[in-house]
Design a protein around this motif. Structure first.
Motif, mmCIF file in Angstrom:
data_model
loop_
_atom_site.group_PDB
_atom_site.id
_atom_site.type_symbol
_atom_site.label_atom_id
_atom_site.label_comp_id
_atom_site.label_asym_id
_atom_site.label_seq_id
_atom_site.Cartn_x
_atom_site.Cartn_y
_atom_site.Cartn_z
ATOM 1 N N ASN A 89 0.811 -1.213 0.000
ATOM 2 C CA ASN A 89 0.000 0.000 0.000
ATOM 3 C C ASN A 89 0.847 1.267 0.000
ATOM 4 O O ASN A 89 0.594 2.210 0.758
ATOM 5 N N SER A 99 6.292 5.607 -6.484
ATOM 6 C CA SER A 99 6.599 4.200 -6.725
ATOM 7 C C SER A 99 6.901 3.499 -5.413
ATOM 8 O O SER A 99 7.447 4.103 -4.490
ATOM 9 N N ALA A 100 6.583 2.215 -5.373
ATOM 10 C CA ALA A 100 6.976 1.431 -4.207
ATOM 11 C C ALA A 100 8.498 1.386 -4.096
ATOM 12 O O ALA A 100 9.061 1.520 -3.014
ATOM 13 N N ILE A 125 5.632 -6.564 -3.797
ATOM 14 C CA ILE A 125 4.963 -5.263 -3.805
ATOM 15 C C ILE A 125 3.493 -5.490 -4.102
ATOM 16 O O ILE A 125 3.133 -6.106 -5.120
ATOM 17 N N THR A 126 2.622 -4.999 -3.209
ATOM 18 C CA THR A 126 1.192 -5.191 -3.404
ATOM 19 C C THR A 126 0.426 -3.918 -3.065
ATOM 20 O O THR A 126 0.785 -3.203 -2.128
ATOM 21 N N SER A 127 -0.605 -3.651 -3.830
ATOM 22 C CA SER A 127 -1.617 -2.620 -3.591
ATOM 23 C C SER A 127 -1.043 -1.209 -3.536
ATOM 24 O O SER A 127 0.159 -0.991 -3.426
ATOM 25 N N THR A 131 3.343 3.235 -9.174
ATOM 26 C CA THR A 131 4.094 2.190 -9.867
ATOM 27 C C THR A 131 4.759 1.264 -8.873
ATOM 28 O O THR A 131 5.128 1.672 -7.773
ATOM 29 N N GLY A 132 4.936 0.007 -9.276
ATOM 30 C CA GLY A 132 5.649 -0.931 -8.429
ATOM 31 C C GLY A 132 7.129 -0.594 -8.343
ATOM 32 O O GLY A 132 7.653 -0.253 -7.281
ATOM 33 N N ILE A 147 4.859 -8.334 -8.170
ATOM 34 C CA ILE A 147 4.181 -7.038 -8.128
ATOM 35 C C ILE A 147 2.727 -7.234 -8.545
ATOM 36 O O ILE A 147 2.448 -7.801 -9.608
ATOM 37 N N LYS A 150 -0.966 -2.597 -8.574
ATOM 38 C CA LYS A 150 -0.472 -1.225 -8.713
ATOM 39 C C LYS A 150 -1.088 -0.583 -9.965
ATOM 40 O O LYS A 150 -1.887 -1.181 -10.675
ATOM 41 N N ASN A 179 -2.618 -5.180 -12.473
ATOM 42 C CA ASN A 179 -2.396 -3.740 -12.370
ATOM 43 C C ASN A 179 -3.417 -3.005 -13.228
ATOM 44 O O ASN A 179 -3.889 -3.517 -14.240
#
Length: 266
Positions: A89, A99-100, A125-127, A131-132, A147, A150, A179
């Motif tokens: 998140n 971005s994550a 990487i989630t939610s 961008t991831g 991922i 996103k 995504n």
């Protein structure tokens, strides 16, 4: 070395400048590991640093960046490894979501290991909005990340402030799904995309008109709402072999021909 040993750093939930869980600048061979970080603008902010390992951290509910690594000229030295982090998140605020994981200004050794490498590997990487993984880098390795949920999974950015930006990277073995826009978006050139899976998004892979001469092999793009592999008309010179696409809404392959041997895009 900052070893959180499983402890948690919690912010105030503020989306203001400088509200970082961990901030490091002008340092050498930094290690940040085993931390839980939540409710900041940015989880970890690393600038102008030569050499770093960021591993086994959990970053949750941040407004802009999960991990942000930035360097300006001269190019950084040292080895960088970002691995086995979980980012959940990232991008709470649509106005500031980025971005994550975002890296800018780095130049690795063109491999996924060894002295001088820049490697992003094994992260989940989630939610969240945004961008991831975004790379404004050259000769880096983006390998075996997961991922989902996103806006875009992986964005290979550039060209921007230098002609080599986001060129000659290795993007391999990533699992990307669900995504809202594209799984992988490519603007840079000379990159290698090998054995990635990008399903259930708008486009599985999308190559911008500025993207040239990439190697795209053994990738899978299924059940995307528009295209499996989408190449703009001016995106040329690619080696495109042994890729698979099925059940995509408009076309499995757009702007390129899928064969089992090398082919140059039209």
């Amino acid at each position: 070395t900052l070893d959180g040993a499983g402890h948690t750093i919690s912010g105030t939930g503020s989306d203001t400048y400088g509200h970082d869980g961990v901030y490091v600048s002008y340092s050498t061979n930094v290690t940040i590991k085993n931390l839980s970080i939540n409710d900041f603008k940015n989880g970890i902010n690393l600038t102008q640093t030569n050499g770093a390992t960021i591993s086994n951290n959990v970053i949750d509910d941040v407004f802009a960046y999960g991990l942000y690594l930035y360097h300006t000229n001269p190019s950084p030295t040292g080895t960088f490894l970002i691995n086995n982090n979980q980012i959940i998140n990232a991008g709470l605020n649509p106005a500031s979501a980025r971005s994550a994981i975002d890296v800018s200004g780095f130049d690795g050794n063109g491999a996924c290991s060894g002295t001088g490498s820049f490697v992003i590997q094994g992260n989940t990487i989630t939610s969240g909005i945004g961008t991831g993984i975004t790379i404004d880098a050259a000769n880096s390795c983006i390998d075996n990340n997961s991922i989902s949920g996103k806006g875009v999974g992986v964005h290979v950015s550039g060209p921007g402030y230098n002609d080599a930006q986001s060129n000659n990277n290795i993007i391999s073995n990533n699992q990307i799904s669900s995504n809202t826009n594209s799984g992988i978006v490519v603007v840079g050139s000379g990159n290698t995309f090998d054995s990635n899976t990008s399903n259930n998004s708008q486009h599985g892979f999308k190559f911008d008109y500025r993207s040239q001469n990439n190697i795209v092999t053994n990738n899978v793009a299924n059940s995307n709402s528009e295209h499996g592999f989408y190449f703009y008309d001016a995106s040329l010179g690619h080696t495109f072999t042994d890729n698979s696409a099925t059940s995509n809404g408009l076309n499995d392959f757009q702007g390129i021909t899928q064969v089992s041997s090398d082919v140059t895009s039209p």
